[in-house]
Design a protein around this motif. Structure first.
Motif, PDB file in Angstrom:
ATOM      1  N   ASP A  51       0.848  -1.176   0.000  1.00  0.00           N
ATOM      2  CA  ASP A  51       0.000   0.000   0.000  1.00  0.00           C
ATOM      3  C   ASP A  51       0.899   1.246   0.000  1.00  0.00           C
ATOM      4  O   ASP A  51       1.924   1.248   0.673  1.00  0.00           O
ATOM      5  N   PRO A  52       0.529   2.298  -0.718  1.00  0.00           N
ATOM      6  CA  PRO A  52       1.347   3.514  -0.751  1.00  0.00           C
ATOM      7  C   PRO A  52       1.619   4.126   0.634  1.00  0.00           C
ATOM      8  O   PRO A  52       2.613   4.817   0.819  1.00  0.00           O
ATOM      9  N   ARG A  53       0.750   3.817   1.596  1.00  0.00           N
ATOM     10  CA  ARG A  53       0.989   4.320   2.957  1.00  0.00           C
ATOM     11  C   ARG A  53       2.103   3.551   3.648  1.00  0.00           C
ATOM     12  O   ARG A  53       2.644   4.000   4.661  1.00  0.00           O
ATOM     13  N   GLU A  54       2.475   2.391   3.094  1.00  0.00           N
ATOM     14  CA  GLU A  54       3.538   1.559   3.656  1.00  0.00           C
ATOM     15  C   GLU A  54       4.816   1.593   2.827  1.00  0.00           C
ATOM     16  O   GLU A  54       5.864   1.143   3.284  1.00  0.00           O
ATOM     17  N   SER A  55       4.744   2.106   1.600  1.00  0.00           N
ATOM     18  CA  SER A  55       5.892   2.145   0.700  1.00  0.00           C
ATOM     19  C   SER A  55       5.771   3.337  -0.242  1.00  0.00           C
ATOM     20  O   SER A  55       4.829   3.398  -1.041  1.00  0.00           O
ATOM     21  N   ARG A  56       6.718   4.240  -0.158  1.00  0.00           N
ATOM     22  CA  ARG A  56       6.674   5.382  -1.069  1.00  0.00           C
ATOM     23  C   ARG A  56       7.098   5.004  -2.484  1.00  0.00           C
ATOM     24  O   ARG A  56       6.877   5.761  -3.413  1.00  0.00           O
ATOM     25  N   HIS A 100      15.142   4.923   0.746  1.00  0.00           N
ATOM     26  CA  HIS A 100      14.329   4.716   1.945  1.00  0.00           C
ATOM     27  C   HIS A 100      12.846   4.723   1.587  1.00  0.00           C
ATOM     28  O   HIS A 100      12.119   5.652   1.913  1.00  0.00           O
ATOM     29  N   TRP A 101      12.432   3.664   0.909  1.00  0.00           N
ATOM     30  CA  TRP A 101      11.047   3.573   0.465  1.00  0.00           C
ATOM     31  C   TRP A 101      10.080   3.228   1.585  1.00  0.00           C
ATOM     32  O   TRP A 101       8.920   3.635   1.543  1.00  0.00           O
ATOM     33  N   THR A 102      10.542   2.480   2.599  1.00  0.00           N
ATOM     34  CA  THR A 102       9.623   2.007   3.646  1.00  0.00           C
ATOM     35  C   THR A 102      10.052   2.375   5.063  1.00  0.00           C
ATOM     36  O   THR A 102       9.286   2.164   6.003  1.00  0.00           O
ATOM     37  N   SER A 103      11.240   2.891   5.232  1.00  0.00           N
ATOM     38  CA  SER A 103      11.712   3.302   6.563  1.00  0.00           C
ATOM     39  C   SER A 103      12.944   4.178   6.393  1.00  0.00           C
ATOM     40  O   SER A 103      13.570   4.192   5.328  1.00  0.00           O
ATOM     41  N   GLY A 104      13.259   4.920   7.431  1.00  0.00           N
ATOM     42  CA  GLY A 104      14.462   5.741   7.409  1.00  0.00           C
ATOM     43  C   GLY A 104      14.228   7.131   6.850  1.00  0.00           C
ATOM     44  O   GLY A 104      13.101   7.542   6.568  1.00  0.00           O
ATOM     45  N   LEU A 111      13.917  14.288   4.881  1.00  0.00           N
ATOM     46  CA  LEU A 111      12.536  13.866   5.110  1.00  0.00           C
ATOM     47  C   LEU A 111      12.502  12.381   5.432  1.00  0.00           C
ATOM     48  O   LEU A 111      13.215  11.582   4.819  1.00  0.00           O
ATOM     49  N   GLU A 112      11.650  12.029   6.391  1.00  0.00           N
ATOM     50  CA  GLU A 112      11.392  10.622   6.655  1.00  0.00           C
ATOM     51  C   GLU A 112      10.695  10.040   5.432  1.00  0.00           C
ATOM     52  O   GLU A 112      10.008  10.750   4.690  1.00  0.00           O
ATOM     53  N   TRP A 113      10.823   8.746   5.275  1.00  0.00           N
ATOM     54  CA  TRP A 113      10.256   8.074   4.109  1.00  0.00           C
ATOM     55  C   TRP A 113       8.776   8.392   3.938  1.00  0.00           C
ATOM     56  O   TRP A 113       8.298   8.610   2.827  1.00  0.00           O
ATOM     57  N   ASN A 114       8.020   8.444   5.049  1.00  0.00           N
ATOM     58  CA  ASN A 114       6.569   8.629   4.962  1.00  0.00           C
ATOM     59  C   ASN A 114       6.144  10.103   4.969  1.00  0.00           C
ATOM     60  O   ASN A 114       4.962  10.393   4.972  1.00  0.00           O
ATOM     61  N   GLU A 115       7.108  10.994   4.944  1.00  0.00           N
ATOM     62  CA  GLU A 115       6.796  12.421   4.821  1.00  0.00           C
ATOM     63  C   GLU A 115       6.716  12.855   3.354  1.00  0.00           C
ATOM     64  O   GLU A 115       6.231  13.948   3.069  1.00  0.00           O
TER      65      GLU A 115
END
Length: 140
Positions: A51-56, A100-104, A111-115
């Motif tokens: 899911d895009p919320r779990e992997s950029r 850093h697609w899923t963490s870091g 920017l954090e991966w999920n930002e």
């Protein structure tokens, strides 16, 4: 991503958009696109298909930025042939520790991966960061 690559004169798909008779070489576009994205799937298996919320990587920002990377790598490799998929994979493997697609944190972006969001500034920044990493890790 595909439209950008076709319409950008330096895009990986641009050489195939029209021939002398006016027909696009759809099969060639397909081979380049599948070759690159298959290598992305193999190298970044932990980020693929989530899911895009779990992997950029699966997020629109990641897809667009990776498309810019596809254009850059293809330009460096030259024309597409059967060995190009292996070259895509080789170059992406060199880059993998810095992505850093899923963490870091994306170091060059701060920017954090999920930002990472689907806004022009983030997409452009991520594309620039991917190209920077590519240039640094694949110098030969």
């Amino acid at each position: 991503m595909i439209k950008h690559s076709i319409n950008n004169p330096l895009g990986a798909l641009s050489p195939y958009k029209g021939t002398r008779n006016g027909n696009a070489e759809i099969d060639s576009m397909y081979r380049v696109t599948c070759g690159f994205w298959s290598a992305m799937r193999d190298v970044f298996a932990d980020a693929w298909g989530k899911d895009p919320r779990e992997s950029r990587l699966m997020h629109s920002a990641g897809i667009q930025a990776a498309g810019v990377l596809m254009d850059r790598i293809t330009a460096r490799l030259g024309s597409y042939d059967e060995s190009t998929s292996k070259k895509f994979k080789r170059d992406l493997e060199c880059m993998a520790p810095y992505c850093h697609w899923t963490s870091g944190t994306w170091e060059g972006l701060g920017l954090e991966w999920n930002e990472i969001q689907s806004i022009p500034r983030h997409i452009r920044g991520l594309a620039d960061e991917l190209v920077r990493i590519y240039n640094q890790t694949t110098r030969s």
